[in-house]
Design a protein around this motif. Sequence first.
Motif, mmCIF file in Angstrom:
data_model
loop_
_atom_site.group_PDB
_atom_site.id
_atom_site.type_symbol
_atom_site.label_atom_id
_atom_site.label_comp_id
_atom_site.label_asym_id
_atom_site.label_seq_id
_atom_site.Cartn_x
_atom_site.Cartn_y
_atom_site.Cartn_z
ATOM 1 N N THR A 1 0.828 -1.203 0.000
ATOM 2 C CA THR A 1 0.000 0.000 0.000
ATOM 3 C C THR A 1 0.864 1.256 0.000
ATOM 4 N N THR A 2 0.297 2.327 -0.509
ATOM 5 C CA THR A 2 0.883 3.659 -0.373
ATOM 6 C C THR A 2 -0.094 4.483 0.458
ATOM 7 N N ALA A 3 0.374 4.972 1.595
ATOM 8 C CA ALA A 3 -0.472 5.784 2.485
ATOM 9 C C ALA A 3 0.066 7.207 2.534
ATOM 10 N N ILE A 4 -0.836 8.169 2.617
ATOM 11 C CA ILE A 4 -0.446 9.572 2.738
ATOM 12 C C ILE A 4 -1.078 10.145 4.002
ATOM 13 N N LYS A 5 -0.227 10.474 4.967
ATOM 14 C CA LYS A 5 -0.690 11.117 6.194
ATOM 15 C C LYS A 5 -0.988 12.571 5.879
ATOM 16 N N LEU A 6 -2.262 12.945 5.929
ATOM 17 C CA LEU A 6 -2.667 14.279 5.495
ATOM 18 C C LEU A 6 -2.094 15.373 6.386
ATOM 19 N N ASP A 7 -1.527 16.387 5.740
ATOM 20 C CA ASP A 7 -0.996 17.539 6.458
ATOM 21 C C ASP A 7 -2.150 18.400 6.968
ATOM 22 N N GLN A 8 -1.999 18.966 8.167
ATOM 23 C CA GLN A 8 -3.075 19.771 8.748
ATOM 24 C C GLN A 8 -3.386 20.977 7.880
ATOM 25 N N GLY A 9 -2.371 21.526 7.222
ATOM 26 C CA GLY A 9 -2.592 22.660 6.333
ATOM 27 C C GLY A 9 -3.495 22.299 5.164
ATOM 28 N N PHE A 10 -3.349 21.082 4.663
ATOM 29 C CA PHE A 10 -4.199 20.616 3.573
ATOM 30 C C PHE A 10 -5.627 20.421 4.070
ATOM 31 N N VAL A 11 -5.761 19.829 5.249
ATOM 32 C CA VAL A 11 -7.087 19.626 5.839
ATOM 33 C C VAL A 11 -7.776 20.967 6.071
ATOM 34 N N ASP A 12 -7.026 21.950 6.581
ATOM 35 C CA ASP A 12 -7.583 23.285 6.820
ATOM 36 C C ASP A 12 -8.008 23.945 5.507
ATOM 37 N N ALA A 13 -7.213 23.738 4.463
ATOM 38 C CA ALA A 13 -7.547 24.310 3.162
ATOM 39 C C ALA A 13 -8.855 23.722 2.634
ATOM 40 N N LEU A 14 -9.024 22.413 2.789
ATOM 41 C CA LEU A 14 -10.270 21.780 2.361
ATOM 42 C C LEU A 14 -11.455 22.324 3.149
ATOM 43 N N THR A 15 -11.248 22.499 4.460
ATOM 44 C CA THR A 15 -12.320 23.023 5.310
ATOM 45 C C THR A 15 -12.718 24.435 4.886
ATOM 46 N N SER A 16 -11.733 25.275 4.593
ATOM 47 C CA SER A 16 -12.016 26.656 4.196
ATOM 48 C C SER A 16 -12.765 26.721 2.868
ATOM 49 N N LEU A 17 -12.529 25.722 2.022
ATOM 50 C CA LEU A 17 -13.206 25.675 0.730
ATOM 51 C C LEU A 17 -14.510 24.888 0.799
ATOM 52 N N LYS A 18 -14.822 24.389 2.004
ATOM 53 C CA LYS A 18 -16.017 23.572 2.219
ATOM 54 C C LYS A 18 -16.001 22.328 1.333
#
Length: 223
Positions: free
Chosen positions: A58-75
Motif C-alpha cells: 500500500t501507499t499511504a499519505i498522512k494528510l498535512d493539517q494545512g491541507f485539511v484546513d484548506a479543504l475546510t475553508s473551501l467547504k
Amino acid sequence: MSSISSRKKKIAGLAIVAIAALPLAACGSSGSDSASSDSKVSVAKPVARLNDLSTGGTTAIKLDQGFVDALTSLKLTPGVVDGAKLEDGSLIFPITGGNVTYFKPGTAKPYVIGQIQHEASGLSLTAGDTKVELTNFNVDPGISRVYGDVTVNGKVAATSAFLFQLRGATLKPLQAEGNTAILEGTKVFISPVAAGLLNKVFKTDAVTKDLLVGVAKITVNTK
C-alpha cells in the motif's frame, strides 16, 4: 554449505523486495522535472530489478493539517474511491502493479526507473452537488510525479494528468517489520495542473500549486 547458500538466498530476496519500497524515496532526489523515467540511463548494471509490484502493498499519505484546513475553508469534503481507505487521518491506496529497476545512486540518473500503479482506487473531493474524483494513480519515480485520471460528477475531465509532485528530502531510512518493508517521509504536493483544475471546477483561486498534501508511507509485503 547448504545453510550458507540458504542464508545468502534469503538475504538477496529481502534486498530485492526492499527495493520495491524505494520508488517514492528516490522521487525528488534530482529535483528536476525535465528528466524522464523512459530516458536512457548510463551503462551501469542495475542492483535489482522487480518486474511485478502486485504483492499486496500500500501507499499511504498522512494528510498535512494545512491541507485539511484548506479543504475546510473551501467547504470541500474528502472521501475515497473504490479500494482506497481514509483511516486515522491517512489516505491509503493499494498498490496493484508496476515495475522498478534500481541502480546504485551516482551510477545512473535517474537511479530508480519504472512505475507504481494504484488502479481502481483514489481520492474524492465534494462540495455541494459537485464531486471530483482523482483515481488510478501511477507513480513515475524517474521524474518524481504522480499521474492519474480525473472525473467531475462522473464525467471524464482528464486522463493521465499530472496530479502530484513528490520530494524525498525528508525520507527516513528503510524499516523492516515482520514480513513488511516500510519506507516513509516523502512529501506529496499538489501539482500546478491539479491546482488549476480544482480551482476551475470549484470556482476558487485558493488551491495553490505546491500545496502540501501530506507525507507518504509505502508498505510492501516481503513474503
